[in-house]
Scaffold this motif. Sequence first.
Motif, PDB file in Angstrom:
ATOM      1  N   SER A 174      68.890  61.596  55.088  1.00 38.90           N
ATOM      2  CA  SER A 174      68.458  62.873  55.647  1.00 38.90           C
ATOM      3  C   SER A 174      68.271  63.909  54.547  1.00 38.90           C
ATOM      4  O   SER A 174      69.083  63.991  53.620  1.00 38.90           O
ATOM      5  N   PRO A 175      67.212  64.719  54.635  1.00 44.01           N
ATOM      6  CA  PRO A 175      66.968  65.736  53.598  1.00 44.01           C
ATOM      7  C   PRO A 175      68.060  66.801  53.573  1.00 44.01           C
ATOM      8  O   PRO A 175      68.573  67.202  54.621  1.00 44.01           O
ATOM      9  N   PRO A 177      64.702  70.201  53.639  1.00 41.49           N
ATOM     10  CA  PRO A 177      63.500  69.701  54.326  1.00 41.49           C
ATOM     11  C   PRO A 177      62.226  70.285  53.728  1.00 41.49           C
ATOM     12  O   PRO A 177      62.169  71.466  53.378  1.00 41.49           O
ATOM     13  N   THR A 236      62.657  63.991  51.571  1.00 45.82           N
ATOM     14  CA  THR A 236      63.436  62.817  51.993  1.00 45.82           C
ATOM     15  C   THR A 236      64.146  62.210  50.787  1.00 45.82           C
ATOM     16  O   THR A 236      63.501  61.819  49.809  1.00 45.82           O
TER      17      THR A 236
END
Length: 476
Positions: free
Chosen positions: A197-198, A201, A235
């Motif tokens: 998970s980033p 983002p 990512t």
Amino acid sequence: MPRNGRRAAAGDEEVAPKHRKTDSNGVPSPFCFDTPDTVFQSLISPMGQEEFFTDYWEKKPLHIQRSDPGLASYYKSLFQLSDLKGLCAQGLTYARDLNVCRCVQGNKTVLNKEGRVNYSQLKKDFNQKATIQFHQPQRFKDELWRILEKLECFFGALVGSNVYITPQDSQGLPPHYDDVEVFILQLEGEKHWRLYSPTVPLAREYCVVLEERIGSPTHDIILKAGDLLYFPRGTIHQADTPVGVDHSTHLTLSTYQNTSWGDYLANVFPNFLYDSLKTSDITRRVGMPRRILMGANAAPDTSRQLASLLRSVADQMERGEHELRAGDMKRDFALHRLPPYTPEQDDISSSAGKMPALEDTVCLRFKDHILVSLETCQSPSDGSVSLVVDVMHSLRNRREKHMMGQSDDDDDDSGEEEEDAPSETPGMTFPFEDLPAIRQLQAGQPIPVSQLKRQLDNDKVQMALVLWSEGLLEVC
């Protein structure tokens, strides 16, 4: 979790067998090169574009498993380990053309030597578990040039590529994230990917992340030859070649660096504000409070006044009262993108065919490689400022320079300008009055010179001749 791509639904574009051609290695191509749209559809097939952009683009990773021997054979023809010997003979240099690196327990070591790449030394490093990162192979591989050129037309943004060749039981790069949208094509062997998970983002920069801070993988994937993996910028990812796999070769396609709404607004807003200052509304031409630059009037009223002015500018923008001028972004794209794909290496920037006359019907050549922008121009005689039309193109760009602004050791190259790259974008400038006629040509339909939106026939012919001499126009 990884998933197979679905069959394209009715109405989605698929690659029809009649469009398939054979590349220079004699391998049938699964790509349909009719338009930029069909090339991208070929890339993500069998998934449809609507599903991809609705569910995955800038949102989450996608793994498309294909198990197609023909596709795997084509992917291998794009670039393979055995290509390195011939490429080294062309005078490659470390850092600029390739990096040699190894990652052990999260620590990366760069093994580059000085100067030219010696194939024997490169092979020796590879046999000692080093990864070879080859920068921008589209400079050497015609089929990659062909694909990337069409993808740049599809996205309206730069598209770069890197090839990574990693021997078995080894890893080249530590966990990190990038500032680009990434498409991975597995060309040879298999690669084990772990995605996380980033933490940022849609990140705007490349960053190495300590493994103890990234948690458990959201995706644990074995990418096989012919497979596609996509993940958004930000990512976190790392990849290794499993034990028992001789080596892995994958191609990274990267795009959408610095192509956000924020980047566009930063380019458009100053121009829009400048244009709005010349309207009958004097609100924005009223002088600011005395001594504000000295901090003497930095009161809450100042912030409220600025906020009110910004809202009025936004209202004007929404009403479309002025042209949105993103000239700097357009110029950067035109200057650094690939030229049109021409396997015969013809001079496409020269005049094409018959010289246009008033009675001829004409159309633009390489329409997707032409960018039009409104710019301000100051008269050298009286200092007055007026709008002009810049028509920029990439016909004279050099494929050998594409995306070679710097040598990064991440998953992409940023495309920043190289010192010996051209500083001016090829193109020409027209008076503002020519904009309607240029828009007619941009629409893409053949049009008689006599119907161009200029008052005098001589002006119509002159515009057609200027575009023709630049290689942008032809008689249909």
